[in-house]
Design an enzyme around this catalytic site. Structure first.
Site, short mmCIF file in Angstrom:
data_model
loop_
_atom_site.label_atom_id
_atom_site.label_comp_id
_atom_site.label_asym_id
_atom_site.label_seq_id
_atom_site.Cartn_x
_atom_site.Cartn_y
_atom_site.Cartn_z
N PRO A 75 -86.07 56.37 27.31
CA PRO A 75 -87.53 56.92 27.61
C PRO A 75 -87.19 58.03 28.41
O PRO A 75 -86.40 58.18 29.47
CB PRO A 75 -88.01 55.65 28.28
CG PRO A 75 -87.34 54.49 27.80
CD PRO A 75 -85.68 54.93 27.65
N GLU A 76 -88.04 58.99 28.18
CA GLU A 76 -88.15 60.29 29.17
C GLU A 76 -89.38 60.01 30.25
O GLU A 76 -90.05 59.01 30.23
CB GLU A 76 -88.09 61.42 28.34
CG GLU A 76 -87.04 61.59 27.45
CD GLU A 76 -86.87 63.10 26.52
OE1 GLU A 76 -87.53 63.83 26.84
OE2 GLU A 76 -86.40 62.91 25.27
N ARG B 69 -75.56 64.72 20.33
CA ARG B 69 -76.86 64.53 19.81
C ARG B 69 -77.32 65.61 19.06
O ARG B 69 -76.70 66.39 18.54
CB ARG B 69 -77.81 64.51 21.15
CG ARG B 69 -77.95 65.74 21.94
CD ARG B 69 -78.53 65.18 23.31
NE ARG B 69 -77.91 64.83 24.37
CZ ARG B 69 -78.20 64.28 25.44
NH1 ARG B 69 -79.48 63.99 25.97
NH2 ARG B 69 -77.29 63.60 26.37
N LYS C 81 -86.81 59.83 35.24
CA LYS C 81 -86.82 58.86 34.33
C LYS C 81 -86.47 57.44 34.91
O LYS C 81 -86.17 56.69 34.32
CB LYS C 81 -85.83 58.98 33.07
CG LYS C 81 -86.14 60.27 32.18
CD LYS C 81 -85.07 60.51 31.30
CE LYS C 81 -83.82 61.31 31.77
NZ LYS C 81 -82.97 61.61 30.64
#
Length: 294
Positions: free
Chosen positions: A2-3, A279, A61
């Site tokens: 999660p950001e 990524r 985060k």
């Protein structure tokens, strides 16, 4: 992982439903969920039991709870915070104590209003750990978070200092945005979205960007995060939810991330996907031209 917007959604839920509550019995059923608490599960449970949750806090985060001792004359604060690592699939759920226990609920903390705070983590990359608090640039943060920079939604975020720090880096601008010691809270999704909004290719060198360009980029980072926060965050699967088990819906508004070969919402060119730091990066080849090779 999660950001910032997704973590802030969870923090707000904890502030609403858990802050002010006294912790009762803490049940830990999976050792990996407390592996970062080196003193062990019994120590973590004992130190939390009987304490009141003072606040739910966040930097970038990173998420944590602070505690005090109810009934003490000065509401004595626990000299440690509960750092919550959400990992890839961690959920902080507030449920009635009688509600069926989720399959991957590895920690359950009873609260004095009859509810439970449950840590659910299918992939077991996350967990809880108590950590000492340290004063960093005028704020108390857990020691594992001491190296993390302020994020764009922090009231004390110094944009001009961050502009200077970014322009001092001789690395790709996307790599710099992902560096949590420069500016925190930005992950792959919001880096791509912000760069598209600012019309900057993520492969451009940060040191080659003008001050106005970096200011514009940081403004877009803040804007996209606020929009995502209003939508409850981005949920690509059922693993990201708020404390009530509800998913966010900002993925419907994403301009580039996850939209390979779909038309750019601004110019119509097909969105491209490239490998970047193990990524994927998504961008518009027309709105965000690649830097020229020297």
């Amino acid at each position: 992982m999660p950001e910032l917007p997704e973590v802030e959604v969870v923090r707000r839920g904890l502030a609403e439903h858990v802050a002010g509550r006294v912790v009762g019995a803490v049940t830990i059923t999976h050792p990996r969920s407390v592996r970062r608490h080196l003193a062990g599960s019994a120590d973590l449970a004992a130190r939390m039991t009987g304490r009141r949750v003072r606040a739910a806090q966040r930097r970038g985060k990173y998420l944590w709870l602070t505690f005090d001792e109810p009934g003490a004359a000065d509401e004595t604060a626990l000299d440690a915070a509960l750092v919550v690592h959400l990992g890839m699939s961690g959920q902080m759920l507030v449920q009635p104590a009688a509600a069926p226990v989720e399959k991957h609920a590895h920690i359950r903390a009873a609260l004095d209003d009859g509810s439970e705070l449950r840590f659910v983590d299918q992939r077991t990359f996350g967990g809880w750990a108590l950590a000492p608090l340290a004063e960093v640039d005028g704020s108390l943060v857990p020691e594992p978070v001491a190296h993390i920079a302020r994020d764009p939604l922090d009231p004390r975020f110094d944009a001009e200092s961050v502009v200077a720090a970014i322009r001092a880096k001789n690395s790709e601008i996307k790599r710099v945005l992902l560096d949590q010691t420069v500016v925190s809270g930005i992950g792959n999704i919001y880096a791509d979205e912000s760069l598209w909004r600012a019309g900057i290719n993520g492969n451009r060198l940060a040191s080659g960007l003008t001050r106005p360009a970096v200011r514009r980029l940081l403004a877009e980072v803040r804007a996209v995060m606020l929009e995502a926060l209003a939508a409850g965050g981005t949920s690509f699967d059922a693993l990201y939810v708020n404390v009530n088990g509800q998913s966010g819906y900002f993925e419907r508004a994403l301009a580039v991330y996850g939209r390979q070969d779909e038309p750019c919402r601004r110019c119509g060119a097909p969105i491209v996907r490239e490998k970047f730091m193990n990524r994927s990066s998504y961008s518009c080849p027309r709105c965000q031209p690649r830097p020229r090779r020297r």
